[in-house]
Design a protein around this motif. Structure first.
Motif, PDB file in Angstrom:
ATOM      1  N   GLN A  28      77.662  25.139  32.996  1.00 25.78           N
ATOM      2  CA  GLN A  28      78.171  26.112  31.781  1.00 25.78           C
ATOM      3  C   GLN A  28      78.713  25.321  30.830  1.00 25.78           C
ATOM      4  OE1 GLN A  28      80.029  29.789  33.539  1.00 25.78           O
ATOM      5  NE2 GLN A  28      78.113  30.813  33.462  1.00 25.78           N
ATOM      6  N   TYR A  31      76.878  24.281  27.445  1.00 29.50           N
ATOM      7  CA  TYR A  31      76.381  25.151  26.216  1.00 29.50           C
ATOM      8  C   TYR A  31      77.201  24.811  25.205  1.00 29.50           C
ATOM      9  CZ  TYR A  31      73.220  27.726  29.565  1.00 29.50           C
ATOM     10  OH  TYR A  31      72.424  28.098  30.206  1.00 29.50           O
ATOM     11  N   SER A  33      78.771  26.033  21.796  1.00 28.92           N
ATOM     12  CA  SER A  33      79.408  27.488  21.129  1.00 28.92           C
ATOM     13  C   SER A  33      78.260  28.151  20.496  1.00 28.92           C
ATOM     14  CB  SER A  33      80.877  27.337  20.542  1.00 28.92           C
ATOM     15  OG  SER A  33      80.675  26.518  19.420  1.00 28.92           O
ATOM     16  N   ASP A  34      77.538  27.670  19.632  1.00 27.24           N
ATOM     17  CA  ASP A  34      76.429  27.948  18.566  1.00 27.24           C
ATOM     18  C   ASP A  34      75.438  28.590  19.549  1.00 27.24           C
ATOM     19  OD1 ASP A  34      75.900  25.481  18.871  1.00 27.24           O
ATOM     20  OD2 ASP A  34      74.681  25.145  17.121  1.00 27.24           O
ATOM     21  N   HIS A  35      75.332  28.075  20.802  1.00 24.95           N
ATOM     22  CA  HIS A  35      74.096  28.551  21.514  1.00 24.95           C
ATOM     23  C   HIS A  35      74.362  29.646  22.372  1.00 24.95           C
ATOM     24  CE1 HIS A  35      71.468  27.794  25.258  1.00 24.95           C
ATOM     25  NE2 HIS A  35      70.856  28.090  24.375  1.00 24.95           N
ATOM     26  N   THR A  36      75.832  29.811  22.824  1.00 19.99           N
ATOM     27  CA  THR A  36      76.388  31.054  23.308  1.00 19.99           C
ATOM     28  C   THR A  36      76.258  32.095  22.231  1.00 19.99           C
ATOM     29  OG1 THR A  36      78.583  30.017  23.368  1.00 19.99           O
ATOM     30  CG2 THR A  36      77.527  29.798  25.265  1.00 19.99           C
ATOM     31  N   ALA A  37      76.871  31.772  21.437  1.00 20.45           N
ATOM     32  CA  ALA A  37      76.771  32.666  20.253  1.00 20.45           C
ATOM     33  C   ALA A  37      75.252  33.252  19.884  1.00 20.45           C
ATOM     34  CB  ALA A  37      77.368  32.178  18.835  1.00 20.45           C
ATOM     35  N   LEU A  39      72.758  33.258  22.136  1.00 18.69           N
ATOM     36  CA  LEU A  39      72.486  34.168  23.080  1.00 18.69           C
ATOM     37  C   LEU A  39      73.191  35.693  23.245  1.00 18.69           C
ATOM     38  CD1 LEU A  39      72.586  31.399  26.059  1.00 18.69           C
ATOM     39  CD2 LEU A  39      70.612  32.517  25.227  1.00 18.69           C
ATOM     40  N   ASN A  40      74.161  35.668  22.849  1.00 22.78           N
ATOM     41  CA  ASN A  40      75.054  36.871  22.727  1.00 22.78           C
ATOM     42  C   ASN A  40      74.472  37.743  21.887  1.00 22.78           C
ATOM     43  OD1 ASN A  40      76.920  36.114  24.802  1.00 22.78           O
ATOM     44  ND2 ASN A  40      78.367  35.315  23.382  1.00 22.78           N
ATOM     45  N   GLN A  41      74.238  37.019  20.680  1.00 25.18           N
ATOM     46  CA  GLN A  41      73.271  37.998  19.449  1.00 25.18           C
ATOM     47  C   GLN A  41      72.009  38.417  19.932  1.00 25.18           C
ATOM     48  OE1 GLN A  41      74.693  38.899  16.774  1.00 25.18           O
ATOM     49  NE2 GLN A  41      72.843  39.902  15.838  1.00 25.18           N
ATOM     50  N   LYS A  43      71.243  39.261  23.114  1.00 27.72           N
ATOM     51  CA  LYS A  43      71.318  40.422  24.047  1.00 27.72           C
ATOM     52  C   LYS A  43      71.839  41.546  23.329  1.00 27.72           C
ATOM     53  CE  LYS A  43      73.348  37.610  27.864  1.00 27.72           C
ATOM     54  NZ  LYS A  43      74.632  37.098  28.547  1.00 27.72           N
TER      55      LYS A  43
END
Length: 132
Positions: A28, A31, A33-37, A39-41, A43
């Protein structure tokens, strides 16, 4: 360490009793931060549902396309295609760049089969200047 000092039993006992693999948890940190953002978007978008609008006849679709094209007015399109969860996609708001009896051309020169249109409506214009 040479082969004589190497004890396979010690290694086996270490992995059976002492070592606890964290699985994907150890990855983890890789990853961004822009990638996790993103991914959250994604979802959030996946959870969003778009109820189906009433299926319109080809004659109504044709009338609205004619009006939109001749008056250079954008439309809201809902296609009759669904995702893997049997949910409709978001409504497309676009100008009609051209059309014939089988296809329409929308923004970015994308072609859509007229038979794939579930519902079409003219976008209501908003008068932002306050003049009536």
């Amino acid at each position: 360490m040479n082969e004589k000092e190497f004890d396979l039993g010690i290694v086996k006992r270490f992995f059976e009793h002492d070592y606890h693999d964290r699985g994907l948890m150890k990855w983890q940190g890789f990853y961004l931060s822009d990638h996790t953002a993103a991914l959250n978007q994604q979802k959030i978008q996946d959870k969003q549902q778009y109820p189906p609008k009433p299926q319109q006849s080809l004659s109504i679709v044709g009338q609205i396309l004619l009006t939109a094209y001749t008056q250079n007015q954008p439309v809201n399109l809902q296609l009759n295609t669904v995702d893997h969860n049997n949910q409709h996609f978001a409504t497309i708001t676009t100008p009609i760049l051209g059309y014939n009896e089988a296809t329409i051309v929308i923004a970015n020169h994308q072609f859509i089969n007229i038979n794939d249109i579930q519902h079409i409506e003219l976008v209501r214009s908003t008068n932002w200047t306050g003049n009536q």
